[in-house]
Design a protein around this motif. Structure first.
Motif, short mmCIF file in Angstrom:
data_model
loop_
_atom_site.label_atom_id
_atom_site.label_comp_id
_atom_site.label_asym_id
_atom_site.label_seq_id
_atom_site.Cartn_x
_atom_site.Cartn_y
_atom_site.Cartn_z
N ARG A 148 0.84 -1.19 0.00
CA ARG A 148 0.00 0.00 0.00
C ARG A 148 0.88 1.25 0.00
O ARG A 148 0.55 2.24 -0.63
CB ARG A 148 -0.89 -0.02 1.23
N PHE A 169 7.35 3.66 3.70
CA PHE A 169 7.63 4.89 4.42
C PHE A 169 9.08 4.89 4.88
O PHE A 169 9.60 3.87 5.32
CB PHE A 169 6.74 5.00 5.67
N TYR A 211 4.71 4.91 -3.21
CA TYR A 211 3.55 4.06 -3.43
C TYR A 211 3.77 2.98 -4.49
O TYR A 211 3.21 1.88 -4.36
CB TYR A 211 2.35 4.90 -3.89
N GLN A 222 3.28 -0.57 4.63
CA GLN A 222 1.88 -0.76 4.95
C GLN A 222 1.34 -1.66 3.85
O GLN A 222 1.52 -1.36 2.66
CB GLN A 222 1.16 0.58 4.97
N GLY A 257 -3.97 0.19 8.59
CA GLY A 257 -2.88 1.14 8.60
C GLY A 257 -1.66 0.68 9.38
O GLY A 257 -0.71 1.44 9.54
N ARG A 317 -6.25 6.12 7.36
CA ARG A 317 -5.45 4.91 7.47
C ARG A 317 -4.69 4.58 6.20
O ARG A 317 -3.86 3.70 6.19
CB ARG A 317 -6.33 3.73 7.85
N GLY A 318 -4.98 5.28 5.14
CA GLY A 318 -4.30 5.01 3.88
C GLY A 318 -2.87 5.51 3.90
O GLY A 318 -2.48 6.32 4.73
N ALA A 319 -2.09 5.03 2.94
CA ALA A 319 -0.68 5.38 2.90
C ALA A 319 -0.46 6.84 2.57
O ALA A 319 0.62 7.38 2.81
CB ALA A 319 0.05 4.49 1.89
N ASN A 320 -1.44 7.50 1.99
CA ASN A 320 -1.25 8.91 1.64
C ASN A 320 -1.35 9.82 2.86
O ASN A 320 -1.14 11.02 2.75
CB ASN A 320 -2.26 9.33 0.57
N GLN A 321 -1.68 9.26 4.00
CA GLN A 321 -1.70 10.04 5.23
C GLN A 321 -0.76 9.36 6.22
O GLN A 321 -1.16 8.43 6.93
CB GLN A 321 -3.13 10.10 5.80
N PRO A 322 0.49 9.81 6.29
CA PRO A 322 1.46 9.11 7.13
C PRO A 322 1.15 9.23 8.61
O PRO A 322 0.49 10.17 9.04
CB PRO A 322 2.78 9.83 6.79
#
Lengths: 113, 115
Positions: free
Chosen positions: A31, A34, A51, A91, A99, B98-103
């Motif tokens: 997903r 990081f 991503y 993730q 998450g 909870r998505g990866a676009n919001q760390p």
């Protein structure tokens, strides 16, 4: 099982000596990946999210890249203030989809003046 | 810049005692997490929390652990009867989604020492 492995465990560089840190991952479906920086006695500080394979992100002397199996954090002309532990985390897509981050063990970077 | 705040920074407790670790997440964040890091080991996921209930918990998060959002700003982790192996850094994190676009953004942790 989803897994993240970072190498090397420790890296010593002279100021100005560029290098790369590696993060290899195995996940059912990525997903996001990081990169965090962690200073002694502090919590992880967010640096980048990647991503999809081929993606690159840059911030000052740091550049993160992503392939289907690994990510690299390139450090160009590092300074002593770049000394820290760099953490990679993934993730994954999954049934829980909550998450949760799965971390590698980190690479501790020391940059000498 | 908004940040996640954790208290206390260091907690020393006798084995068998209850301990509560406190966190104030970033105010507009909706997803909350606890992680722990035993000295020299990886950061490990404990639990995620959303909409006043646990979304996911790890195998570590057994019946001795509980989480609560007692009011609109605090998020707590309780360990009912501490063991020596609970000694670790405990990190709270929060994210807008909870998505990866919001760390996830992390606090500076509570060092828990069990004697």
């Amino acid at each position: 099982e989803d897994q993240v492995t970072q190498s090397p465990e420790a890296l010593r560089l002279q100021e100005g000596e560029s290098s790369s840190l590696n993060c290899s991952y195995t996940v059912s479906g990525l997903r996001g990946l990081f990169w965090y920086r962690q200073d002694p006695g502090k919590g992880p500080e967010f640096l980048f999210t990647l991503y999809s394979a081929g993606e690159e992100k840059e911030k000052e002397r740091l550049k993160a890249t992503l392939t289907k199996k690994e990510s690299f954090l390139h450090i160009t002309a590092p300074k002593p203030e770049d000394s820290a532990t760099y953490l990679c985390a993934v993730q994954a897509y999954g049934s829980s989809n909550t998450g949760k981050l799965i971390f590698g063990q980190g690479t501790t970077l020391q940059v000498k003046p | 810049e908004p940040e996640v705040t954790q208290t206390p920074s260091h907690q020393v407790t006798q084995m068998g005692q209850e301990v509560i670790l406190r966190c104030v997440p970033i105010s507009n964040h909706l997803y909350f997490y606890w992680y722990r890091q035993i000295l020299g080991q990886k950061v490990e996921f404990l639990v995620s929390f959303y909409n006043n209930e646990i979304s996911e918990k790890s195998e570590i998060f057994d019946d001795q652990f509980s989480v609560e959002r007692p009011d609109g700003s605090n998020f707590t982790l309780k360990i009912r009867s501490t063991k020596l192996e609970d000694s670790a850094m405990y990190f709270c994190a929060s994210s807008e989604a909870r998505g990866a676009n919001q760390p996830q953004h992390f606090g500076d942790g509570t060092r828990l020492s069990i004697l």
